[in-house]
Every structure is written in structure tokens, then in C-alpha cells.
Design a protein around this motif. Structure first.
Motif: not given
Length: 214
Positions: A42-56, A139-143
Motif C-alpha cells: 500500500x502507499x506507505x504515506x497514506x494511512x487509510x491505505x495502510x489500514x487496509x493491509x491490517x484488515x486484509x 514508499x510502499x508499506x508491505x508485510x
């Protein structure tokens, strides 16, 4: 949600990855290969996008995310400062399977860091990952691209099994070379400390730095 699967031709990565980069910019989730395992980006500078990682993933929100960059210059806006030995480590092992914990800058959301004053950053060597980050322009946030508790995926088929219908897209770049997660090194104290073993070994780190805590 219908999950798009891109099978890369490797003839023109920029052209192949343009649609995926556009989705990342728009705040969607895209899984992509690195040299270690597939990441859920997800876009690492977009908190709402990063929240989707946790949900997915079904990931606890107190588990920080790793930011992926495509070149060294991209780390400086993300940190309030690098230690001298962090610079040495980056020079020795980037791009590659090493993640550094550094002091974060105000640019980074607490969603990414789980409220910590540090952020994890890595520069993958996989050309697909590197090109995607550059095209996304952030930056791409990615677990790892799996449901929490499941094995980390090393093939696009593994990702599809967990994430089909859950995320916007999956980039099929073939099997990952290393197959284990990156080594995480804390660079915020006087002596470097390994927080997670991985593709870069203790002995490799010691050759560069001398003393390293394990």
C-alpha cells in the motif's frame, strides 16, 4: 472485489507495472514479489491505505509495517537521522534482504509504526519490486502477502489462495529467490541489534560492523 492478476512479460517492466502503480497511488492494495517473499503493498504515506493491509491480513494493528524504497535517497525524508553504521549497512547490503529500524520523521503515520518513534525501511533487490516502487512514487508499506498465521507466500498462486477477492491486484513475478523474510536490524542504539534473522546473517553483519547484538 475482483482481484486483477498481472503475469509479467519482463520485456518492459515499466509498461507491465503501470496499472499496478496507478492502483497503489489511488490507495488500493497490490501484492508483488520481492527477493524474499511476496509483499502486500500500500502507499506507505497514506494511512487509510495502510489500514487496509491490517484488515486484509487480519493483522494486529500494534504490529508495525515495513516501508520499501527503490533507492537510497528515498530514505532521508522518512527518518529524522541515520546513524553512521546505518549508512555502512545500507552501503553494504542495499538493495537486498535487510530491513533497518531508524528514527522516523513526521512524514510517517502512526498507523505504519504502531505508534513507535521508529520506522522499518528496506530496499528490495528484486527488479519487479524496485520498478513498482519507483513508478508508484512513494514508499510502499508491505508485510508478507498472506493471512496472519499462514506461511509467507513465495509464489503468486500462494497469494491468490489467501487474497483473491480481497485486494485490487497481484503481480506474478515468478517464485521468490530467497524464500525467507528480510533480516531486521535496529540501528537506533549504539550497537546494531538483530531483531529478526533472515537473508543477511549475523556473520555478514559482523564483517561490516564488528560488534552486533543478536
Amino acid at each position: 472485489m475482483k482481484t486483477k492478476l498481472w503475469r509479467l512479460t519482463n520485456k518492459n517492466l515499466q509498461e507491465d507495472l503501470a496499472e499496478a502503480a496507478k492502483l497503489l497511488k489511488a490507495g488500493e492494495l497490490v501484492a508483488f514479489p520481492t527477493e524474499t517473499v511476496y509483499g502486500l503493498g500500500a502507499n506507505g504515506l497514506n494511512p487509510e491505505a495502510c489500514k487496509k493491509i491490517f484488515a486484509a491480513k487480519g493483522r494486529p494493528v500494534d504490529n508495525p509495517l515495513i516501508l520499501h524504497i527503490s533507492k537510497m535517497a528515498e530514505i532521508y525524508p522518512l527518518t529524522s537521522g541515520l546513524s553512521a553504521y546505518a549508512q555502512k549497512l545500507a552501503q553494504a547490503f542495499w538493495p537486498g534482504p535487510m530491513t533497518m529500524i531508524v528514527r522516523k520523521s513526521d512524514l510517517i503515520s502512526d498507523v505504519v509504526t504502531a505508534g513507535l518513534d521508529t520506522v522499518a525501511v528496506r530496499m528490495p533487490s528484486n527488479p519487479v519490486a524496485n520498478t513498482l516502487i519507483a513508478l508508484a512514487g512513494c514508499p510502499i508499506a508491505a508485510p508478507s502477502a498472506n493471512k496472519s498465521g499462514r506461511p509467507s507466500p513465495t509464489r503468486a498462486e500462494d497469494v491468490l489462495a489467501d487474497m483473491d477477492g480481497v485486494i485490487a491486484g497481484i503481480i506474478d513475478g515468478g517464485a521468490c529467490d530467497i524464500g525467507v523474510e528480510s533480516t531486521i536490524v535496529d540501528t537506533t542504539e549504539e550497537v546494531a541489534t538483530i531483531l529478526r534473522p533472515g537473508g543477511i546473517t549475523l556473520e555478514m553483519l559482523q564483517k561490516v560492523l564488528g560488534e552486533v547484538k543478536n
